[in-house]
Design a protein around this motif. Structure first.
Motif, mmCIF file in Angstrom:
data_model
loop_
_atom_site.group_PDB
_atom_site.id
_atom_site.type_symbol
_atom_site.label_atom_id
_atom_site.label_comp_id
_atom_site.label_asym_id
_atom_site.label_seq_id
_atom_site.Cartn_x
_atom_site.Cartn_y
_atom_site.Cartn_z
ATOM 1 N N GLU A 161 -19.100 -9.451 38.930
ATOM 2 C CA GLU A 161 -18.804 -8.056 39.235
ATOM 3 C C GLU A 161 -18.768 -7.818 40.740
ATOM 4 O O GLU A 161 -18.079 -6.924 41.219
ATOM 5 C CB GLU A 161 -19.845 -7.157 38.569
ATOM 6 N N GLU A 162 -19.503 -8.641 41.466
ATOM 7 C CA GLU A 162 -19.524 -8.536 42.939
ATOM 8 C C GLU A 162 -19.645 -9.932 43.516
ATOM 9 O O GLU A 162 -20.428 -10.751 43.021
ATOM 10 C CB GLU A 162 -20.700 -7.674 43.392
ATOM 11 N N VAL A 163 -18.875 -10.207 44.555
ATOM 12 C CA VAL A 163 -18.964 -11.485 45.266
ATOM 13 C C VAL A 163 -19.393 -11.200 46.703
ATOM 14 O O VAL A 163 -18.805 -10.344 47.371
ATOM 15 C CB VAL A 163 -17.629 -12.240 45.252
ATOM 16 N N VAL A 164 -20.430 -11.908 47.156
ATOM 17 C CA VAL A 164 -20.959 -11.714 48.506
ATOM 18 C C VAL A 164 -20.879 -13.033 49.262
ATOM 19 O O VAL A 164 -20.602 -14.084 48.695
ATOM 20 C CB VAL A 164 -22.415 -11.199 48.464
ATOM 21 N N GLU A 165 -21.137 -12.958 50.547
ATOM 22 C CA GLU A 165 -21.115 -14.156 51.369
ATOM 23 C C GLU A 165 -22.365 -15.001 51.125
ATOM 24 O O GLU A 165 -23.401 -14.506 50.688
ATOM 25 C CB GLU A 165 -21.025 -13.786 52.852
ATOM 26 N N ALA A 166 -22.251 -16.280 51.399
ATOM 27 C CA ALA A 166 -23.380 -17.185 51.254
ATOM 28 C C ALA A 166 -24.551 -16.712 52.114
ATOM 29 O O ALA A 166 -24.359 -16.334 53.272
ATOM 30 C CB ALA A 166 -22.974 -18.601 51.642
ATOM 31 N N TRP B 94 -15.928 -10.961 29.364
ATOM 32 C CA TRP B 94 -14.786 -10.259 28.785
ATOM 33 C C TRP B 94 -13.449 -10.736 29.359
ATOM 34 O O TRP B 94 -12.499 -11.006 28.619
ATOM 35 C CB TRP B 94 -14.907 -8.762 29.065
ATOM 36 N N ILE B 95 -13.381 -10.818 30.670
ATOM 37 C CA ILE B 95 -12.105 -11.075 31.336
ATOM 38 C C ILE B 95 -11.699 -12.537 31.190
ATOM 39 O O ILE B 95 -10.506 -12.846 31.002
ATOM 40 C CB ILE B 95 -12.194 -10.675 32.821
ATOM 41 N N LEU B 96 -12.654 -13.446 31.250
ATOM 42 C CA LEU B 96 -12.348 -14.856 31.064
ATOM 43 C C LEU B 96 -11.879 -15.136 29.638
ATOM 44 O O LEU B 96 -10.988 -15.964 29.420
ATOM 45 C CB LEU B 96 -13.573 -15.710 31.400
ATOM 46 N N ILE B 97 -12.487 -14.464 28.661
ATOM 47 C CA ILE B 97 -12.044 -14.638 27.271
ATOM 48 C C ILE B 97 -10.605 -14.155 27.110
ATOM 49 O O ILE B 97 -9.772 -14.816 26.489
ATOM 50 C CB ILE B 97 -12.985 -13.897 26.307
ATOM 51 N N ASP B 98 -10.302 -13.010 27.693
ATOM 52 C CA ASP B 98 -8.924 -12.497 27.642
ATOM 53 C C ASP B 98 -7.951 -13.475 28.300
ATOM 54 O O ASP B 98 -6.843 -13.710 27.804
ATOM 55 C CB ASP B 98 -8.831 -11.144 28.347
ATOM 56 N N ALA B 99 -8.369 -14.041 29.433
ATOM 57 C CA ALA B 99 -7.500 -14.975 30.154
ATOM 58 C C ALA B 99 -7.272 -16.249 29.344
ATOM 59 O O ALA B 99 -6.171 -16.809 29.338
ATOM 60 C CB ALA B 99 -8.110 -15.313 31.510
ATOM 61 N N LEU B 100 -8.313 -16.701 28.654
ATOM 62 C CA LEU B 100 -8.173 -17.893 27.821
ATOM 63 C C LEU B 100 -7.260 -17.615 26.635
ATOM 64 O O LEU B 100 -6.459 -18.470 26.240
ATOM 65 C CB LEU B 100 -9.551 -18.346 27.335
ATOM 66 N N LEU B 101 -7.352 -16.417 26.088
ATOM 67 C CA LEU B 101 -6.444 -16.017 25.013
ATOM 68 C C LEU B 101 -5.001 -16.051 25.493
ATOM 69 O O LEU B 101 -4.109 -16.572 24.815
ATOM 70 C CB LEU B 101 -6.815 -14.617 24.517
ATOM 71 N N PRO C 35 -13.036 -3.368 40.111
ATOM 72 C CA PRO C 35 -13.975 -2.350 39.621
ATOM 73 C C PRO C 35 -13.708 -1.966 38.164
ATOM 74 O O PRO C 35 -14.656 -1.728 37.396
ATOM 75 C CB PRO C 35 -13.738 -1.173 40.569
ATOM 76 N N GLU C 36 -12.449 -1.914 37.776
ATOM 77 C CA GLU C 36 -12.105 -1.563 36.396
ATOM 78 C C GLU C 36 -12.563 -2.655 35.435
ATOM 79 O O GLU C 36 -13.100 -2.369 34.360
ATOM 80 C CB GLU C 36 -10.600 -1.342 36.257
ATOM 81 N N GLU C 37 -12.363 -3.907 35.814
ATOM 82 C CA GLU C 37 -12.797 -5.028 34.969
ATOM 83 C C GLU C 37 -14.309 -5.095 34.891
ATOM 84 O O GLU C 37 -14.875 -5.372 33.825
ATOM 85 C CB GLU C 37 -12.238 -6.339 35.517
#
Length: 260
Positions: A208-213, A33-40, A236-238
């Motif tokens: 939605e979540e990024v963690v450490e390697a 969703w968010i990447l499509i909006d950003a590309l738009l 969290p909203e995105e």
């Protein structure tokens, strides 16, 4: 090795006009969703989009369609996107329809370095024999149609040759990603996302979540980091932004009791 970008706008900033883009998701399930909006917002145009479908009216890839930013679509079906159907039938859009499983395998094969493969799907139809309209004239006549494909027998069964797909960019949605790009998808979001991610020369993941390697157990990885170049961590909203394409409900016994 840290592939996390500071913002979604920076992650898509260098996508150029005329790019081919593989987009994950099925209907609205698991789409980025968010990447499509950003590309738009970024403004790239004359795009070739490879996706199971092209979103719905007013959402997902449907937004890029409405903005006339997509020139060509390779997809499995039109779905309920009225603008998609209108542009196709009006001769404004080049559309290559391909069987759903074949499309998934074309993407996966592209990511695996396989140039083409044979499949029984489509043998005896216009998929193999050609003649599927890919573009119409404005008067409704066929401007361009698909070409016949090679068919060979393997173990007594005819199969059609399908070329793999490699795109300039891939946009995908993940539940969890680590900073090295190893990815986990949630439930039905594990549809076209892994195959689309593999097919992109530049793969951008919204997570939605990024963690450490090392925090994702190796056996839990759905997509290895070798296929991912950029990661964007969602707020969290995105992350909560997930529309349902069509809601179907039924009357329960409790509802019937209340009505009585």
């Amino acid at each position: 090795m840290d592939k996390v970008y500071p913002s979604v706008s920076e992650a898509v900033a260098d996508i150029q006009d005329g790019s081919s883009i593989a987009v994950g998701g099925f209907g609205l399930a698991g789409i980025p969703w968010i990447l499509i909006d950003a590309l738009l917002e970024q403004g790239a145009s004359r795009l070739t989009v490879v996706s199971n479908n092209c979103g719905v009216d007013g959402a997902g890839l449907g937004l890029l369609l409405e903005a006339r930013r997509i020139e060509r679509v390779i997809a499995s079906y039109v779905g309920e996107n009225k603008e998609f159907a209108r542009q196709y039938l009006a001769g404004e859009l080049h559309v290559e329809l391909t069987p759903q499983g074949t499309l998934a395998e074309r993407l996966r094969a592209g990511g695996a370095g396989i140039g083409a493969f044979y499949t029984p799907t489509g043998v005896g139809t216009q998929v193999a024999e050609g003649g599927l309209p890919t573009r119409y004239h404005t008067d409704g006549s066929i401007a361009r149609a698909s070409e016949p494909k090679e068919v060979r027998d393997f173990q007594g069964r005819p199969m059609v040759l399908e070329e793999s797909i490699v795109t300039d960019v891939a946009l995908v949605r993940a539940a969890v990603a680590d900073r090295h790009g190893n990815v986990v998808f949630h439930a039905s979001a594990r549809n076209f996302n892994p195959a689309a991610a593999m097919a992109g020369r530049l793969t951008i993941v919204e997570a939605e979540e990024v963690v450490e390697a090392g925090e994702i157990p190796p056996d839990a990885v759905h997509l290895p980091g070798v296929f991912v170049q950029r990661i964007v961590q969602l707020t969290p909203e995105e992350a909560a932004r997930k529309r349902i394409e069509k809601r179907t409900t039924r009357v329960t016994s409790d509802d019937e009791t209340k009505e009585a």
